[in-house]
Each structure stands twice: as C-alpha cells, then as structure tokens.
Design a protein around this motif. Structure first.
Motif, PDB file in Angstrom:
ATOM      1  N   ARG A 113       0.840  -1.197   0.000  1.00 60.46           N
ATOM      2  CA  ARG A 113       0.000   0.000   0.000  1.00 60.46           C
ATOM      3  C   ARG A 113       0.876   1.248   0.000  1.00 60.46           C
ATOM      4  NH1 ARG A 113       0.225  -2.270   4.634  1.00 60.46           N
ATOM      5  NH2 ARG A 113       0.574  -1.177   6.565  1.00 60.46           N
ATOM      6  N   LEU A 114       0.329   2.308  -0.570  1.00 63.13           N
ATOM      7  CA  LEU A 114       1.020   3.585  -0.671  1.00 63.13           C
ATOM      8  C   LEU A 114       0.349   4.563   0.270  1.00 63.13           C
ATOM      9  CD1 LEU A 114       3.217   5.143  -2.230  1.00 63.13           C
ATOM     10  CD2 LEU A 114       1.469   5.753  -3.894  1.00 63.13           C
ATOM     11  N   GLU A 115       1.108   5.071   1.242  1.00 65.36           N
ATOM     12  CA  GLU A 115       0.582   6.020   2.233  1.00 65.36           C
ATOM     13  C   GLU A 115       1.578   7.151   2.418  1.00 65.36           C
ATOM     14  OE1 GLU A 115       0.186   3.712   5.785  1.00 65.36           O
ATOM     15  OE2 GLU A 115      -1.749   2.886   5.205  1.00 65.36           O
ATOM     16  N   ASN A 116       1.145   8.382   2.190  1.00 67.45           N
ATOM     17  CA  ASN A 116       1.968   9.570   2.454  1.00 67.45           C
ATOM     18  C   ASN A 116       3.353   9.491   1.806  1.00 67.45           C
ATOM     19  OD1 ASN A 116      -0.132  10.604   4.107  1.00 67.45           O
ATOM     20  ND2 ASN A 116       0.632   9.413   5.829  1.00 67.45           N
ATOM     21  N   GLY A 117       3.422   9.014   0.585  1.00 62.68           N
ATOM     22  CA  GLY A 117       4.687   8.956  -0.126  1.00 62.68           C
ATOM     23  C   GLY A 117       5.571   7.779   0.241  1.00 62.68           C
ATOM     24  N   LEU A 118       5.059   6.858   1.061  1.00 57.17           N
ATOM     25  CA  LEU A 118       5.810   5.663   1.445  1.00 57.17           C
ATOM     26  C   LEU A 118       5.088   4.426   0.930  1.00 57.17           C
ATOM     27  CD1 LEU A 118       6.674   6.535   5.155  1.00 57.17           C
ATOM     28  CD2 LEU A 118       8.181   6.692   3.174  1.00 57.17           C
ATOM     29  N   LEU A 119       5.820   3.569   0.257  1.00 57.38           N
ATOM     30  CA  LEU A 119       5.280   2.303  -0.210  1.00 57.38           C
ATOM     31  C   LEU A 119       5.626   1.244   0.820  1.00 57.38           C
ATOM     32  CD1 LEU A 119       3.996   0.494  -2.418  1.00 57.38           C
ATOM     33  CD2 LEU A 119       6.302   0.257  -3.387  1.00 57.38           C
ATOM     34  N   HIS A 120       4.592   0.646   1.431  1.00 56.12           N
ATOM     35  CA  HIS A 120       4.774  -0.403   2.436  1.00 56.12           C
ATOM     36  C   HIS A 120       4.468  -1.747   1.783  1.00 56.12           C
ATOM     37  CE1 HIS A 120       4.988   2.560   5.649  1.00 56.12           C
ATOM     38  NE2 HIS A 120       3.922   3.133   5.133  1.00 56.12           N
ATOM     39  N   ILE A 121       5.424  -2.673   1.860  1.00 54.26           N
ATOM     40  CA  ILE A 121       5.261  -4.013   1.305  1.00 54.26           C
ATOM     41  C   ILE A 121       5.400  -4.996   2.451  1.00 54.26           C
ATOM     42  CG2 ILE A 121       6.111  -5.695  -0.365  1.00 54.26           C
ATOM     43  CD1 ILE A 121       7.488  -3.251  -1.779  1.00 54.26           C
ATOM     44  N   ASP A 122       4.313  -5.707   2.769  1.00 61.03           N
ATOM     45  CA  ASP A 122       4.314  -6.671   3.870  1.00 61.03           C
ATOM     46  C   ASP A 122       4.599  -8.064   3.325  1.00 61.03           C
ATOM     47  OD1 ASP A 122       3.725  -4.770   5.842  1.00 61.03           O
ATOM     48  OD2 ASP A 122       1.588  -4.882   5.394  1.00 61.03           O
ATOM     49  N   LEU A 123       5.504  -8.760   4.000  1.00 61.23           N
ATOM     50  CA  LEU A 123       5.907 -10.107   3.595  1.00 61.23           C
ATOM     51  C   LEU A 123       5.742 -11.061   4.770  1.00 61.23           C
ATOM     52  CD1 LEU A 123       8.726  -8.118   2.540  1.00 61.23           C
ATOM     53  CD2 LEU A 123       8.203  -9.829   0.853  1.00 61.23           C
ATOM     54  N   VAL A 124       5.421 -12.314   4.449  1.00 56.08           N
ATOM     55  CA  VAL A 124       5.247 -13.346   5.469  1.00 56.08           C
ATOM     56  C   VAL A 124       5.955 -14.610   5.003  1.00 56.08           C
ATOM     57  CG1 VAL A 124       3.569 -14.817   6.664  1.00 56.08           C
ATOM     58  CG2 VAL A 124       3.047 -12.429   6.260  1.00 56.08           C
ATOM     59  N   ARG A 125       6.640 -15.261   5.953  1.00 50.49           N
ATOM     60  CA  ARG A 125       7.230 -16.565   5.655  1.00 50.49           C
ATOM     61  C   ARG A 125       6.237 -17.616   6.124  1.00 50.49           C
ATOM     62  NH1 ARG A 125      12.892 -17.224   7.224  1.00 50.49           N
ATOM     63  NH2 ARG A 125      12.167 -16.225   9.105  1.00 50.49           N
ATOM     64  N   GLU A 126       5.753 -18.434   5.194  1.00 48.46           N
ATOM     65  CA  GLU A 126       4.814 -19.509   5.491  1.00 48.46           C
ATOM     66  C   GLU A 126       5.466 -20.832   5.122  1.00 48.46           C
ATOM     67  OE1 GLU A 126       1.238 -18.578   3.348  1.00 48.46           O
ATOM     68  OE2 GLU A 126       0.680 -17.003   4.756  1.00 48.46           O
ATOM     69  N   VAL A 127       6.070 -21.470   6.132  1.00 44.13           N
ATOM     70  CA  VAL A 127       6.751 -22.736   5.901  1.00 44.13           C
ATOM     71  C   VAL A 127       5.708 -23.843   5.869  1.00 44.13           C
ATOM     72  CG1 VAL A 127       8.491 -24.327   6.792  1.00 44.13           C
ATOM     73  CG2 VAL A 127       8.801 -21.870   7.072  1.00 44.13           C
ATOM     74  N   PRO A 128       5.678 -24.668   4.818  1.00 42.34           N
ATOM     75  CA  PRO A 128       4.714 -25.769   4.756  1.00 42.34           C
ATOM     76  C   PRO A 128       4.935 -26.746   5.913  1.00 42.34           C
ATOM     77  CG  PRO A 128       5.842 -25.502   2.650  1.00 42.34           C
ATOM     78  CD  PRO A 128       6.516 -24.602   3.625  1.00 42.34           C
ATOM     79  N   GLU A 129       3.868 -27.373   6.326  1.00 39.00           N
ATOM     80  CA  GLU A 129       3.931 -28.312   7.451  1.00 39.00           C
ATOM     81  C   GLU A 129       4.986 -29.391   7.216  1.00 39.00           C
ATOM     82  OE1 GLU A 129       2.999 -28.895  11.197  1.00 39.00           O
ATOM     83  OE2 GLU A 129       1.941 -27.402  10.006  1.00 39.00           O
ATOM     84  N   ALA A 130       5.113 -29.863   6.001  1.00 40.02           N
ATOM     85  CA  ALA A 130       6.084 -30.917   5.685  1.00 40.02           C
ATOM     86  C   ALA A 130       7.524 -30.442   5.863  1.00 40.02           C
ATOM     87  CB  ALA A 130       5.880 -31.408   4.257  1.00 40.02           C
ATOM     88  N   MET A 131       7.757 -29.137   5.837  1.00 40.80           N
ATOM     89  CA  MET A 131       9.108 -28.602   5.957  1.00 40.80           C
ATOM     90  C   MET A 131       9.471 -28.198   7.384  1.00 40.80           C
ATOM     91  SD  MET A 131      10.046 -28.985   2.916  1.00 40.80           S
ATOM     92  CE  MET A 131      11.612 -28.173   2.890  1.00 40.80           C
ATOM     93  N   LYS A 132       8.504 -28.229   8.299  1.00 39.07           N
ATOM     94  CA  LYS A 132       8.776 -27.839   9.686  1.00 39.07           C
ATOM     95  C   LYS A 132       9.535 -28.953  10.405  1.00 39.07           C
ATOM     96  CE  LYS A 132       4.941 -24.671  10.088  1.00 39.07           C
ATOM     97  NZ  LYS A 132       3.686 -24.356  10.718  1.00 39.07           N
ATOM     98  N   PRO A 133      10.299 -28.604  11.442  1.00 37.33           N
ATOM     99  CA  PRO A 133      11.048 -29.624  12.187  1.00 37.33           C
ATOM    100  C   PRO A 133      10.113 -30.665  12.793  1.00 37.33           C
ATOM    101  CG  PRO A 133      11.633 -27.409  12.923  1.00 37.33           C
ATOM    102  CD  PRO A 133      10.493 -27.277  11.980  1.00 37.33           C
ATOM    103  N   ARG A 134      10.576 -31.897  12.807  1.00 32.65           N
ATOM    104  CA  ARG A 134       9.785 -32.961  13.429  1.00 32.65           C
ATOM    105  C   ARG A 134      10.729 -33.891  14.168  1.00 32.65           C
ATOM    106  NH1 ARG A 134       9.818 -37.620   9.988  1.00 32.65           N
ATOM    107  NH2 ARG A 134      10.845 -37.116   8.024  1.00 32.65           N
TER     108      ARG A 134
END
Length: 159
Positions: A113-134
C-alpha cells in the motif's frame, strides 16, 4: 574486487548451492541508491519493506515476484506542464527506478500500500507443514521405542 570463498561452509551444509551466488551478488550490489528504503522485522515470520517514493502515484509503481525475487519498479510520466517549469533547485527525485530484493524460500508478499509517499510491502514466511522440524523416533533392536523418544507413552500403553 575481492571474492569470498564459501566452499568450507558447504562441507556441512547440504542443499545450499544457491547461497554462494546470492551472497556474491549481495556483496557486489550497491548498498545505497534510489529510492531509499527500510527493511523491518515485525516478528519471526513477518517483514516489511518501506520505500520512500514521494511523487509517485499507485499507477506509477509496479511489484512483481518471480522465483524468490521481488522487483519494485517506478516510472513516472512527465506531463507538459511539468516540462514547462523552470527550477532553481530540484531536489525531489522522480526518476524511474528498479529495486530488487532476494526473498528466502516460502516468503511471499501479502500486502502493498502507498501512504503519504511511502510504499509499504508486507511479507510473510509460510513454511509448509512438511518442511517444519519434526522429531524422529528411535527404536531399539527389539523393536520397542527407546526411553525418552516421542512414542514412549504409546509403547507403555500397548504393553
């Protein structure tokens, strides 16, 4: 130009064959540049890139992700009225730009989103269940689970 040899790291790291070229590329990339930006860590799996893009409208900006590479572009069309202006000093940059960010595996853009001359880019790391430690269960010679492993309670209940 100094080159860095990462080969000693690869003796104990499996599957990181793309890391050396990525680090080499980051080492060569200019740290500064236009437009200025911040990279924030909001928590373990949430990040935000904030870019100062004063003078650009939403339609002047573009975001694209491809193969773990986020590319932010800006291209502003100058109108005739702006060309006719005469400046004593012009400090607000409105030149075109392209800024690239290498994303880790499983990191994706969830909002921009663009607010007051600043572009904010939100990122999330979504590790699949198969890749999580077990936890890996260890069995002894007799087929029973060894004391302290995760299925110890199941063995007691079955006995």
């Amino acid at each position: 130009m100094t080159t860095i040899d990462f080969s000693p790291l690869f003796r104990s790291m499996i599957g990181f064959d793309r890391m050396a070229p990525s680090l080499e590329n980051a080492y060569r990339t200019e740290a500064g540049g236009y437009p200025p930006y911040n990279v924030e860590v909001e928590d373990e799996n949430k990040y935000r890139i904030t870019m100062a893009v004063a003078g650009f409208a939403e339609s002047d900006l573009g975001l694209e992700t491809k193969e773990n590479l986020l590319t932010v572009t800006g291209s502003r069309q100058q109108d005739d009225a702006e060309d006719a202006r005469r400046y004593l000093y012009r400090g607000i940059a409105t030149r075109s730009f392209e800024r690239r960010f290498q994303l880790a595996d499983y990191v994706k853009v969830v909002d921009a989103r663009l607010e007051n001359g600043l572009l904010h880019i939100d990122l999330v790391r979504e590790v699949p269940e198969a890749m999580k430690p077990r936890k890996i269960e260890i069995r002894g010679d007799n087929g029973r689970y060894i004391e302290g492993t995760s299925n110890q309670e199941e063995v007691r209940a079955a006995a």
